[in-house]
Design a protein around this motif. Structure first.
Motif, mmCIF file in Angstrom:
data_model
loop_
_atom_site.group_PDB
_atom_site.id
_atom_site.type_symbol
_atom_site.label_atom_id
_atom_site.label_comp_id
_atom_site.label_asym_id
_atom_site.label_seq_id
_atom_site.Cartn_x
_atom_site.Cartn_y
_atom_site.Cartn_z
ATOM 1 N N GLU A 182 6.647 -5.725 -11.220
ATOM 2 C CA GLU A 182 6.358 -4.601 -10.338
ATOM 3 C C GLU A 182 6.933 -4.829 -8.945
ATOM 4 O O GLU A 182 7.429 -3.897 -8.309
ATOM 5 C CB GLU A 182 4.847 -4.391 -10.254
ATOM 6 C CG GLU A 182 4.215 -3.882 -11.537
ATOM 7 C CD GLU A 182 2.718 -3.723 -11.409
ATOM 8 O OE1 GLU A 182 2.151 -2.852 -12.098
ATOM 9 O OE2 GLU A 182 2.116 -4.478 -10.625
ATOM 10 N N LEU A 195 1.198 -6.573 -6.075
ATOM 11 C CA LEU A 195 2.295 -6.506 -7.035
ATOM 12 C C LEU A 195 2.712 -7.907 -7.458
ATOM 13 O O LEU A 195 2.851 -8.803 -6.628
ATOM 14 C CB LEU A 195 3.500 -5.781 -6.425
ATOM 15 C CG LEU A 195 3.267 -4.359 -5.904
ATOM 16 C CD1 LEU A 195 4.582 -3.753 -5.435
ATOM 17 C CD2 LEU A 195 2.604 -3.486 -6.958
ATOM 18 N N PRO A 219 1.880 8.151 -5.107
ATOM 19 C CA PRO A 219 2.225 7.454 -6.355
ATOM 20 C C PRO A 219 3.737 7.277 -6.464
ATOM 21 O O PRO A 219 4.518 8.011 -5.859
ATOM 22 C CB PRO A 219 1.682 8.386 -7.449
ATOM 23 C CG PRO A 219 0.674 9.249 -6.762
ATOM 24 C CD PRO A 219 1.160 9.415 -5.360
ATOM 25 N N LEU A 247 9.304 1.351 -12.995
ATOM 26 C CA LEU A 247 8.120 1.136 -12.183
ATOM 27 C C LEU A 247 7.269 2.399 -12.109
ATOM 28 O O LEU A 247 7.775 3.493 -11.896
ATOM 29 C CB LEU A 247 8.541 0.722 -10.761
ATOM 30 C CG LEU A 247 7.418 0.372 -9.792
ATOM 31 C CD1 LEU A 247 6.720 -0.902 -10.239
ATOM 32 C CD2 LEU A 247 7.977 0.192 -8.384
ATOM 33 N N LYS A 248 5.973 2.207 -12.300
ATOM 34 C CA LYS A 248 5.011 3.294 -12.154
ATOM 35 C C LYS A 248 3.789 2.728 -11.444
ATOM 36 O O LYS A 248 3.085 1.882 -11.988
ATOM 37 C CB LYS A 248 4.631 3.887 -13.512
ATOM 38 C CG LYS A 248 3.759 5.134 -13.406
ATOM 39 C CD LYS A 248 3.529 5.757 -14.772
ATOM 40 C CE LYS A 248 2.726 7.045 -14.641
ATOM 41 N NZ LYS A 248 2.494 7.689 -15.956
ATOM 42 N N LEU A 249 3.550 3.203 -10.205
ATOM 43 C CA LEU A 249 2.461 2.675 -9.388
ATOM 44 C C LEU A 249 1.579 3.816 -8.895
ATOM 45 O O LEU A 249 2.061 4.919 -8.628
ATOM 46 C CB LEU A 249 3.006 1.912 -8.179
ATOM 47 C CG LEU A 249 3.860 0.668 -8.449
ATOM 48 C CD1 LEU A 249 4.429 0.134 -7.139
ATOM 49 C CD2 LEU A 249 3.036 -0.401 -9.153
ATOM 50 N N ARG A 250 0.294 3.545 -8.762
ATOM 51 C CA ARG A 250 -0.634 4.505 -8.177
ATOM 52 C C ARG A 250 -0.540 4.434 -6.653
ATOM 53 O O ARG A 250 0.023 3.493 -6.089
ATOM 54 C CB ARG A 250 -2.064 4.166 -8.611
ATOM 55 C CG ARG A 250 -2.479 2.755 -8.231
ATOM 56 C CD ARG A 250 -3.901 2.454 -8.654
ATOM 57 N NE ARG A 250 -4.230 1.055 -8.434
ATOM 58 C CZ ARG A 250 -4.554 0.540 -7.261
ATOM 59 N NH1 ARG A 250 -4.605 1.321 -6.192
ATOM 60 N NH2 ARG A 250 -4.846 -0.747 -7.132
ATOM 61 N N PHE A 283 9.582 -2.483 -6.961
ATOM 62 C CA PHE A 283 9.250 -1.919 -5.655
ATOM 63 C C PHE A 283 10.374 -2.122 -4.650
ATOM 64 O O PHE A 283 10.726 -1.204 -3.904
ATOM 65 C CB PHE A 283 7.963 -2.574 -5.145
ATOM 66 C CG PHE A 283 7.530 -2.071 -3.796
ATOM 67 C CD1 PHE A 283 6.899 -0.846 -3.670
ATOM 68 C CD2 PHE A 283 7.741 -2.834 -2.654
ATOM 69 C CE1 PHE A 283 6.485 -0.380 -2.419
ATOM 70 C CE2 PHE A 283 7.344 -2.375 -1.408
ATOM 71 C CZ PHE A 283 6.713 -1.146 -1.292
ATOM 72 N N ASN A 309 6.897 6.674 -9.311
ATOM 73 C CA ASN A 309 7.320 6.668 -10.706
ATOM 74 C C ASN A 309 8.848 6.670 -10.729
ATOM 75 O O ASN A 309 9.472 7.696 -10.483
ATOM 76 C CB ASN A 309 6.765 7.891 -11.449
ATOM 77 C CG ASN A 309 6.988 7.805 -12.956
ATOM 78 O OD1 ASN A 309 7.696 6.915 -13.436
ATOM 79 N ND2 ASN A 309 6.383 8.712 -13.695
ATOM 80 N N CYS A 326 0.855 -1.180 0.000
ATOM 81 C CA CYS A 326 0.000 0.000 0.000
ATOM 82 C C CYS A 326 0.895 1.234 0.000
ATOM 83 O O CYS A 326 1.746 1.374 0.882
ATOM 84 C CB CYS A 326 -0.914 -0.001 1.229
ATOM 85 S SG CYS A 326 -2.406 0.974 1.019
ATOM 86 N N GLN A 351 -2.623 -2.310 -3.327
ATOM 87 C CA GLN A 351 -2.523 -3.018 -4.600
ATOM 88 C C GLN A 351 -1.650 -4.257 -4.447
ATOM 89 O O GLN A 351 -0.823 -4.332 -3.539
ATOM 90 C CB GLN A 351 -1.947 -2.114 -5.686
ATOM 91 C CG GLN A 351 -0.626 -1.466 -5.325
ATOM 92 C CD GLN A 351 -0.421 -0.161 -6.065
ATOM 93 O OE1 GLN A 351 -0.242 -0.159 -7.272
ATOM 94 N NE2 GLN A 351 -0.441 0.955 -5.322
#
Length: 405
Positions: free
Chosen positions: A230, A226, A209, A217-220, A234, A211, A205, A224
């Motif tokens: 991803e 992974l 965001p 890696l680009k995560l909101r 991370f 980036n 979590c 979520q």
């Protein structure tokens, strides 16, 4: 002779079966027994094939074993009582088709992650200690891949793996801690992704965001799950979250591993053959280990000994460290806290981990380490009048409190 109906010859004279029902039942039972035997043989053959496949997946690190044997006299003694210390190494190797996507293969690799896993003799807990890659420490003379020997020198911890592989890293760790390394495992980028995918991904979590071009890696923001690529990004990301320090990255790695432990335990992976096989296949095909673990039996015995450890007793912490006085981009140990931690692990004594205090978390210069349990007044031992030494407390977390973050 007549039967009950008065017909001579009984059932045969009446045109009935020539074989009594008992004989037919015997023949049926023989066919059933034969079918079951065939099923057992087929199952055994499949089981043996799967065992041989998984067993053959594992890469045995014979070169490290030979090098360590050469320096046996200088190594710490084995732990007594059945405790074990396992060095987990995450390699940043770019060799191979899959790993090449993360950079150019220059024929060398460093330990992207190094974790000392201590398993006490009673197997009621586990302690994982992260070693900063930038920690300045004496590295002994090591044998390189091309047969040369390096000179002993003070350098970053992860250079040991680049110079002399697992053997050099183990010797460096043993000189740093005084703890005998019983086993080691090396996992590269591809292996890490395979194992994450085998358990169906791991939940994290993010408060903001993410980036990171270097980690691809680009995560909101938010909760979520992974999966392989991803998840790797991370745990490797460094400059896109927080203050960009390696310390924060190690904290994310510990949180991720804690979530992974909870995922495996909560979904019954280790007790479900259908879910366990993909994980074993991914793990065995992705790790390089010492000869003692380079078999399915060795890995199974290890997993079996730790699978019932409660999540709140799986502890994660970073060795007490602070910025290196000669170069603030490097680290050095905080003493005597680091020595106290190593002593607890070496002698298989308990320790406690607690989350960092808000004040310490906001102050970048506060060293990570142990705090005396001053608020826990030791109680006298019954009948002796003496006071037992308090269990030392270190900053860290547990798998039981590894909440989504």
């Amino acid at each position: 002779m007549t039967d009950s109906a008065g017909i001579p010859g009984g059932t045969e004279a009446a045109g009935g079966s020539s074989k009594p029902p008992r004989r037919r039942r015997r023949r049926l039972l023989r066919w059933i027994a034969l079918g079951l035997a065939l099923l057992v043989l087929c199952g055994a053959a499949v089981g043996w094939w799967l065992y041989r496949k998984l067993d053959g997946n594992i890469t045995e690190d014979t070169s490290a074993a030979a090098e360590l044997e050469r320096y046996e006299r200088e190594r710490p003694t084995h732990a007594v009582g059945g405790s074990q210390n396992i060095l987990l190494i995450g390699s940043d190797s770019r060799s191979g088709k899959e790993n090449a996507r993360y950079g150019q293969d220059r024929g060398t690799e460093r330990s992207d992650t190094a974790i000392l896993l201590h398993l006490p003799a009673d197997r009621r807990s586990a302690t994982a200690v992260s070693i900063p890659r930038d920690l300045m420490t004496p590295i002994p003379a090591c044998l390189t891949a091309d047969g040369r020997r390096t000179a002993e020198r003070l350098a970053q911890f992860n250079w040991a793996y680049e110079w002399g592989g697992a053997a050099c890293t183990i010797r460096t760790m043993e000189k740093l801690t005084g703890i005998r390394i019983d086993h080691h495992m090396v996992v590269d980028f591809t292996g890490f992704k395979k194992m994450v995918d085998a358990v169906g991904g791991v939940e994290v979590c993010l408060k903001q965001p993410m980036n990171d071009s270097e980690a691809k890696l680009k995560l909101r923001a938010g909760r979520q799950t992974l999966h392989g690529e991803e998840a790797l990004g991370f745990v490797r990301a460094r400059y896109s979250l927080g203050n960009g320090s390696d310390t924060e990255r190690m904290e994310r790695q510990q949180q991720f591993l804690g979530s992974l432990v909870k995922k495996v335990q909560s979904t019954g992976v280790l007790l479900n053959p259908g879910r366990l096989y993909p994980l074993l296949d991914a793990a065995t095909s992705s790790v390089t280990t010492d000869p003692g673990l380079a078999s399915l039996r060795g890995l199974y015995e290890l997993v079996r000994s730790i699978r019932d450890i409660p999540a709140e007793q799986v502890k994660f912490l970073t060795v007490p460290r602070r910025p290196y006085v000669a170069d603030r981009n490097r680290d050095e140990l905080v003493q005597p806290e680091a020595a106290q931690l190593f002593e607890q692990l070496r002698t298989d004594k308990p320790l406690t981990v607690t989350p960092p205090s808000p004040a310490a978390a906001e102050t970048a210069q506060v060293p990570e380490g142990a705090r005396a349990a001053e608020d826990e007044a030791p109680q006298p031992s019954e009948g002796t009048g003496s006071t037992p030494a308090p269990v030392p407390t270190f900053t860290g977390t547990t798998a039981g409190t590894a909440d989504c973050r």
